[in-house]
Write a protein that holds these residues in place. Structure first.
Motif, short mmCIF file in Angstrom:
data_model
loop_
_atom_site.label_atom_id
_atom_site.label_comp_id
_atom_site.label_asym_id
_atom_site.label_seq_id
_atom_site.Cartn_x
_atom_site.Cartn_y
_atom_site.Cartn_z
N VAL A 22 57.21 -8.31 -27.98
CA VAL A 22 55.88 -7.70 -28.03
C VAL A 22 54.81 -8.77 -27.87
N VAL A 23 54.95 -9.86 -28.60
CA VAL A 23 53.98 -10.96 -28.51
C VAL A 23 53.89 -11.48 -27.08
N GLU A 24 55.03 -11.69 -26.44
CA GLU A 24 55.04 -12.21 -25.07
C GLU A 24 54.41 -11.22 -24.09
N ILE A 25 54.69 -9.95 -24.27
CA ILE A 25 54.12 -8.92 -23.38
C ILE A 25 52.60 -8.89 -23.52
N ARG A 55 51.45 -2.86 -35.70
CA ARG A 55 51.73 -3.81 -36.79
C ARG A 55 51.70 -5.25 -36.30
N VAL A 56 52.33 -5.50 -35.16
CA VAL A 56 52.34 -6.85 -34.59
C VAL A 56 50.91 -7.29 -34.28
N LEU A 57 50.14 -6.42 -33.66
CA LEU A 57 48.75 -6.76 -33.35
C LEU A 57 47.97 -7.08 -34.62
N SER A 101 47.88 -11.28 -34.30
CA SER A 101 46.89 -11.54 -33.25
C SER A 101 46.23 -12.90 -33.40
N LYS A 102 45.80 -13.23 -34.60
CA LYS A 102 45.14 -14.53 -34.80
C LYS A 102 46.11 -15.69 -34.63
N LYS A 103 47.26 -15.57 -35.25
CA LYS A 103 48.24 -16.66 -35.22
C LYS A 103 48.66 -17.03 -33.80
N LYS A 132 46.97 -15.95 -31.01
CA LYS A 132 45.81 -15.82 -30.10
C LYS A 132 46.05 -14.73 -29.06
N LEU A 133 46.46 -13.57 -29.54
CA LEU A 133 46.77 -12.46 -28.64
C LEU A 133 45.49 -11.80 -28.13
N PRO A 134 45.47 -11.37 -26.88
CA PRO A 134 44.33 -10.62 -26.37
C PRO A 134 44.42 -9.16 -26.84
N TRP A 135 44.25 -8.98 -28.14
CA TRP A 135 44.43 -7.69 -28.81
C TRP A 135 43.55 -6.60 -28.20
#
Length: 100
Positions: free
Chosen positions: A8-11, A41-43, A47-49, A51-54
């Motif tokens: 999920v993080v990679e996607i 939940r992942v978002l 997200s901060k850890k 740096k996801l484009p949430w």
């Protein structure tokens, strides 16, 4: 990190500027077609850890799902700054802006 969470993080990291994906779309690509809530939940937690484009993740209708007015407006501002347009129903045309 669990394999699903890692995927999920990679996607989410792969969503390019000016495009969006849906929670369910991400869950399906990560191997759990019914895992849209886990994507939320992942978002929320990572997200901060990472740096996801949430802000590039929306619901199946192309709408922002955040109910908090301030956060909703921040997400919309980020999306609009990337050239994403909202229609008269405050939704994004997924035919135009969805990343595949």
């Amino acid at each position: 990190m669990e394999p699903f969470t890692e995927r999920v993080v990679e996607i989410i990291k792969s969503i390019p500027e000016g495009k969006v994906m849906t929670y369910g779309q991400i869950a399906t690509l990560a191997g759990s077609p019914r895992g849209a809530r886990q994507v939320v939940r992942v978002l929320h937690t990572l997200s901060k850890k990472y740096k996801l484009p949430w802000h590039r993740v929306v619901n199946i209708k192309g709408e922002i799902s955040i109910n908090d007015c301030e956060s909703h407006n921040v997400q919309r501002m980020f999306l609009e700054s990337e050239g994403i347009k909202f229609n008269e129903h405050n939704a994004i045309d997924l035919n135009e802006f969805q990343y595949h």
